[in-house]
Enzyme design. Structure first.
Site, short mmCIF file in Angstrom:
data_model
loop_
_atom_site.label_atom_id
_atom_site.label_comp_id
_atom_site.label_asym_id
_atom_site.label_seq_id
_atom_site.Cartn_x
_atom_site.Cartn_y
_atom_site.Cartn_z
N LYS A 141 0.73 -1.25 -0.16
CA LYS A 141 -0.08 -0.12 0.23
C LYS A 141 0.77 1.33 0.09
O LYS A 141 0.56 2.50 -0.53
CB LYS A 141 -0.96 0.12 1.16
C1 LIG Z 1 -4.23 -4.62 1.22
C2 LIG Z 1 -3.61 -5.86 0.93
C3 LIG Z 1 -3.85 -6.94 0.12
C4 LIG Z 1 -5.04 -6.81 -0.76
O1 LIG Z 1 -5.04 -5.64 -1.84
P1 LIG Z 1 -6.49 -5.23 -2.59
O2 LIG Z 1 -5.97 -4.23 -3.44
O3 LIG Z 1 -7.52 -4.91 -1.35
O4 LIG Z 1 -6.83 -6.44 -3.40
C5 LIG Z 1 -2.98 -7.95 -0.02
N1 LIG Z 1 -2.14 -8.16 0.47
C6 LIG Z 1 -1.51 -7.26 1.64
C7 LIG Z 1 -0.41 -7.38 2.51
C8 LIG Z 1 -2.35 -5.97 1.80
O5 LIG Z 1 -1.84 -5.04 2.67
#
Ligand SMILES: *Cc1c(COP(=O)(O)O)cnc(C)c1O
Length: 474
Positions: free
Chosen positions: A117
């Protein structure tokens, strides 16, 4: 570039009009009016850009196809400030490494909070600061987190002018590492609010505060959730960077497998593919919360109730519905806003599901859009973490393990790139369960649990949260 809503509202808007917004006024999600097409010659030129000038220059080239209301020099400077080796740990920013055979791993998790993120949120921090200064405005971001999103937002917004963050989290329920990451921030503009309750209580408080329109306007309350178009756009860049690292020329194709929850990450892959990046398959990997796997297998999209939403050892994928999924369905339905509204506005709220199994456009989804899917469980996760460590000498986190497990069922002749969405240290308890040892901790995180903590504990009461915000917005 103009932006429109997936539910049909076509009021012309530019990038900066939607940058600070969540949903469109009609309840839909924003998408560009079209996907800019990139020819094979242009893809080859971008390969050179990435090789010679680096990730920030590549990001500028992609972003500027979608952003025409920020002067080019400013946008270039924002990209250069965001994607540095210092912040993301290496000059490649998203290094790809081989795992086994055609399987590769693209590391998206070397940013400040060790989860993917950061890739988008760090850019958002700089874009917000830029746009708020240009407008002479302020923004107070209110959010709820059980881990990754909240810390990525705080590390992106810390010290940024014009922005404050009020992040609620369930008191005592995040891992000690995650608590330490968030609560050790000493920046004036970052406020941690630990709510005596569970994550749903935090979300209810955010909703209650946002539904008080007078309060929301007066205190300029905003969000940074995953439906924000700028976050999605930032993620498109690393599909290009992954493609360039896994191939050596434009005749080649690549497939990606993406550990998925809200469909934000993989939706960026869909956008890259629609632009013309030679992607063979886009494989959606879910955990026990398999809303998306069910859709791609059956054509039925069924939102889960809270008793039907499992707490798993890949917790950042524990979702009851996939909030970005509407974007793909809009494309699948030939960009028909009325049809999308009928599914997401009416069918879901009235019956909790919709069924496209008989629709020829769903039946073509795999061949036209490259989508495939699979699911992984706690036992799969442990077995995959063990196999990668013991046989291949690589330690991967629980979410990435779901990706590797599912990717193995979809291998072809082309390179298969699994997106690494977090580092193992964030989910140390499960790594220990799988391997009988703790993951390595990057040196900059040594001793963070012992740092002074900046957090306000509060009962699950929206009024007290409002009072707190009002006191700190003077
Ligand atoms: C947020 C997150 C996901 C999922 O991502 P999306 O965009 O919601 O599909 C997967 N793995 C980790 C470690 C995350 O923080």
């Amino acid at each position: 570039m103009r932006y429109l809503s997936t539910r049909g509202d076509a009021t012309p808007r530019q990038f900066c009009d939607i940058l600070l917004e969540g949903l469109a006024p009609d309840g839909g999600l924003y998408l560009p009016a079209h996907y800019p097409q990139i020819s094979a010659a242009r893809v080859a030129a971008l390969r050179q850009t990435y090789a010679r000038e680096g990730y920030a220059a590549l990001a500028f080239e992609i972003l500027s196809l979608y952003i025409d209301d920020i002067p080019a020099d400013d946008l270039r400077a924002i990209c250069a400030k965001t994607y540095t080796a210092q912040v993301f740990g290496s000059p490649a920013i998203v290094p790809v490494r081989p795992l086994e055979g055609v399987l590769h791993i693209e590391a998206l998790s070397n940013g400040p909070t060790l989860a993917f993120k950061d890739m988008a949120m760090q850019l958002l921090g700089h874009l917000f600061e830029y746009e708020l200064a240009r407008r002479g405005e302020q923004l107070n971001i209110l959010g709820a987190t059980s881990g990754d999103t909240g810390s990525a937002a705080e590390y992106a917004m810390r010290g940024k002018k014009g922005v404050r963050v009020f992040m609620t989290s369930p008191h005592g329920r995040m891992s000690p590492f995650q608590q330490a990451q968030m609560f050790s921030l000493q920046d004036e503009n970052i406020h941690n609010i630990a709510i005596e309750g569970v994550f749903d209580d935090c979300q209810d408080i955010v909703k209650a505060v946002s539904n008080d329109l007078e309060f929301k306007r007066r205190y300029k309350i905003g969000t940074v959730n995953s439906i924000n178009w700028a976050r999605l756009l930032a993620q498109v860049v690393y599909y290009f960077a992954g493609y360039f690292q896994a191939t050596s020329s434009e005749g080649e194709k690549v497939s990606f497998t993406v550990p998925s929850g809200n469909f934000g990450n993989i939706c960026a892959g869909h956008v890259a593919r629609m632009m013309g990046l030679p992607i063979a398959k886009l494989v959606v990997a879910t955990n026990e919360n398999d809303v998306l796997d069910e859709f791609f297998r059956t054509g039925i999209y069924r939102v889960r109730g809270s008793s039907d939403t499992h707490e798993t050892s890949s917790p950042s994928m524990d979702i009851s519905k996939a909030s970005n999924f509407e974007r793909f369905v809009f494309d699948l339905l030939g960009r028909d806003g009325a049809a999308t509204r009928a599914l997401f506005g009416q069918a879901l709220s009235q019956q909790g599901f919709f069924d496209l199994s008989a629709d020829p456009r769903f039946q073509d989804a795999a061949s036209r859009y490259g989508f495939a899917s699979g699911k992984s469980t706690h036992a799969d996760r442990l077995a995959t973490i063990q196999d990668c460590w013991q046989r291949l000498g690589q330690m991967i986190d629980t979410h990435t393990a779901d990706g590797v497990k599912v990717a193995r069922a979809h291998l072809g002749a082309e390179p298969m790139v699994v997106l690494e969405t977090a580092l193992p240290i964030k989910f140390a308890a499960t790594i220990e369960e799988a391997l009988g040892r703790l993951p390595e901790r990057p040196p900059q995180f040594n001793g963070i649990e012992d740092l002074p903590k900046r957090v306000q504990v509060m009962p699950a009461d929206a009024q007290q949260v409002k009072d707190y915000i009002a006191r700190h917005c003077a």
